[in-house]
Design an enzyme around this catalytic site. Sequence first.
Site, PDB file in Angstrom:
ATOM      1  N   LYS A   1       0.840  -1.199   0.000  1.00 28.97           N
ATOM      2  CA  LYS A   1       0.000   0.000   0.000  1.00 28.97           C
ATOM      3  C   LYS A   1       0.876   1.251   0.000  1.00 28.97           C
ATOM      4  CE  LYS A   1      -3.510   2.331   2.763  1.00 28.97           C
ATOM      5  NZ  LYS A   1      -4.465   2.266   3.854  1.00 28.97           N
TER       6      LYS A   1
ATOM      7  N   GLU B   1      10.400  -4.688   4.634  1.00 28.94           N
ATOM      8  CA  GLU B   1      10.446  -6.094   4.215  1.00 28.94           C
ATOM      9  C   GLU B   1      10.174  -6.215   2.718  1.00 28.94           C
ATOM     10  OE1 GLU B   1       8.784  -4.828   6.721  1.00 28.94           O
ATOM     11  OE2 GLU B   1       9.037  -6.056   8.517  1.00 28.94           O
TER      12      GLU B   1
ATOM     13  N   GLY C   1      -4.862  -1.923   4.938  1.00 32.33           N
ATOM     14  CA  GLY C   1      -4.107  -3.070   4.432  1.00 32.33           C
ATOM     15  C   GLY C   1      -4.811  -4.390   4.712  1.00 32.33           C
ATOM     16  N   ARG C   2      -5.315  -4.541   5.921  1.00 35.38           N
ATOM     17  CA  ARG C   2      -5.941  -5.822   6.300  1.00 35.38           C
ATOM     18  C   ARG C   2      -7.335  -5.980   5.724  1.00 35.38           C
ATOM     19  NH1 ARG C   2      -4.901  -2.289  10.262  1.00 35.38           N
ATOM     20  NH2 ARG C   2      -6.558  -1.487  11.597  1.00 35.38           N
TER      21      ARG C   2
ATOM     22  N   GLU D   1      -4.982  -6.470  14.641  1.00 37.86           N
ATOM     23  CA  GLU D   1      -4.452  -5.159  14.255  1.00 37.86           C
ATOM     24  C   GLU D   1      -5.593  -4.127  14.320  1.00 37.86           C
ATOM     25  OE1 GLU D   1      -2.647  -4.008  10.216  1.00 37.86           O
ATOM     26  OE2 GLU D   1      -0.874  -4.547  11.356  1.00 37.86           O
TER      27      GLU D   1
ATOM     28  N   HIS E   1      -5.517 -32.967  17.515  1.00 36.37           N
ATOM     29  CA  HIS E   1      -4.383 -33.756  18.000  1.00 36.37           C
ATOM     30  C   HIS E   1      -3.283 -32.877  18.569  1.00 36.37           C
ATOM     31  CE1 HIS E   1      -5.940 -37.577  16.500  1.00 36.37           C
ATOM     32  NE2 HIS E   1      -6.476 -36.823  15.548  1.00 36.37           N
TER      33      HIS E   1
ATOM     34  N   LYS F   1       9.234  -0.713  13.977  1.00 40.72           N
ATOM     35  CA  LYS F   1       9.784  -0.456  12.637  1.00 40.72           C
ATOM     36  C   LYS F   1      10.881   0.602  12.714  1.00 40.72           C
ATOM     37  CE  LYS F   1       5.499  -0.909   9.925  1.00 40.72           C
ATOM     38  NZ  LYS F   1       4.582  -0.161   9.064  1.00 40.72           N
TER      39      LYS F   1
END
Length: 580
Positions: free
Chosen positions: A230, A236, A299-300, A385, A416, A540
């Site tokens: 965005k 990253e 973003g999400r 978030e 399990h 960050k």
Amino acid sequence: MRHSLTVAGAIVPLRFQVKLLHMTSLIDATGTPAWQELSSLAAALRPDLRGWFAADPSRAQRYTFTAGDLYVDLSKNLVTDDVLAALLRLAQQVGLEAKRDAMFAGERINVTENRSVLHTALRRARGDSLVVDGVDVVAEVHQTLDAVYAFARKVRSGEWVGVTGQPIKTVVNIGIGGSDLGPAMAYEALRPYVADGLECRFVSNIDPTDLAQKTAGLDPATTLVIVASKTFTTLETMTNARLARAWLLDGLYGRPVDDATAHQAVSKHFVAVSTALDKVAAFGIDPANAFGFWDWVGGRYSVDSAIGTSLAIAVGPEAFDSFLGGFRAIDEHFEKTPLASNVPVLMGLLNIWYHNVLGASSHAVLPYAQSLSRFAAYLQQLTMESNGKRVRADGSPVTSDTGEVFWGEPGTNGQHAFYQLIHQGTQLIPADFIAVATPAYPLKDGATDVHELFLSNFFAQTKALAFGKTADEVRAEGTPEAIVPARTFPGNRPTTSIMAPALTPSVLGQLIALYEHLTFTQGVVWGIDSFDQWGVELGKKLALEIAPAIGGDAGALADQDASTQALIAYYRTHRTGDVA
Ligand code: F6P
């Protein structure tokens, strides 16, 4: 006509007026009569799902709702009619409907960033219109969609070729957070719809292992890289994009190449998705190969924007369109259905009941669908978030706990691993079970339909969690008295069962929108801004300050605390090997 507003003698610009109106209408849920009512109901509550089902043969039917294609059974939750009625009163008393309508209308409800919140506009039907600040955002959405679809068609048909003239076989999406989790989750979910001969891979982590492993075995000549960000500044993503560029050029040419050659290769093998098209150009990607979106898409909340380009290529425009249609069906349900049968509202309110009133601190999401293996990871960003906040939209401290921890794994793997704690542990963990009736791969083991065996686990687990097994029932099996307690199941462990006909693109869109809107519902009750994410910023910034210290900068090292200095020293002592 635009007006200005006067507050305490000062003229307030229009763009801040909505913000102020929202702040003044912020209601403290804990001060409402409904909140007090819920506290009293909790104090008197004696959870008894066995008894409640026995006493009310219509409980399952009365507490089951539909939204789009989703069949949502809330009957195994620890609620009575009185609790549900009080929760609905809470929704009314905090003004949920008005706040929902404000979101759909494009008001700037993301107050700390002074932005509209319009992911719902991403899936409005072609031909609809929503004018915000003088711009028809739906028209813009469809212009971008058309561009994404045209590009997807070219890649899928082989018309789009790489620099050596070969068609694309692999799409590598580079992004992180919302620019990764949505497309990666949806790609896994919709694998049966992916065109033969096409594969997507998703690189997110700045750990070089991720890019190295995801590009391993790929032929750069048939690889398309989508840089999805965005902001187009995320460390990253930009680092991985540069690594991918170097990988591409090295793989194509095996030697340093001049700028023109590099540019030509990048223009055929790199596209971008971003709101910052100027930064896309600065990176060296032709803006003609970039798809935009808008600051009013968080973003999400962006998998249904151009951020889903990798998915649109993989499954094709028609399937992507029906994915959007699924979101739209739940948007319409959320916007128009009365609160008492509004599924995202009810689920969000149940989460409030468990988290704020009954003291649950986490919430499990357990899809009985291997294809939804990344769904819980996706929901972690969406919910945590959004709602992991300690101040309200007006900056005042929150008045109750917010954001519970969401987690989960697909069944039966979870059975399990961690179900022991859900069945017999000391914590209350509400869980959503999700399954579809028709599997993508209808396999048989001899005469046994394996999907039926799979679903029998879903039904068995929700039954065991709800109704448990009493000590007398355990004794009746001849169990030695000493281990009767260990083999007793208390029951009254709440679950919601969500079923759909099949995991189609539309159903996937419906599931995502369901969780988006229940997240919104919770955020409204808490009075927080569910659409900012300032909590990710400090780390960050510090990473950028610490990086030189790791590289040997004595001044930067001296600025660190003693623990961090020691960790860096450990790293510098033990790091071996050169960078490839
Ligand atoms: O750091 C958090 C975050 O801002 C998320 O909200 C977002 O989805 C992710 O980073 C990636 O951001 P971008 O798409 O700008 O690279």
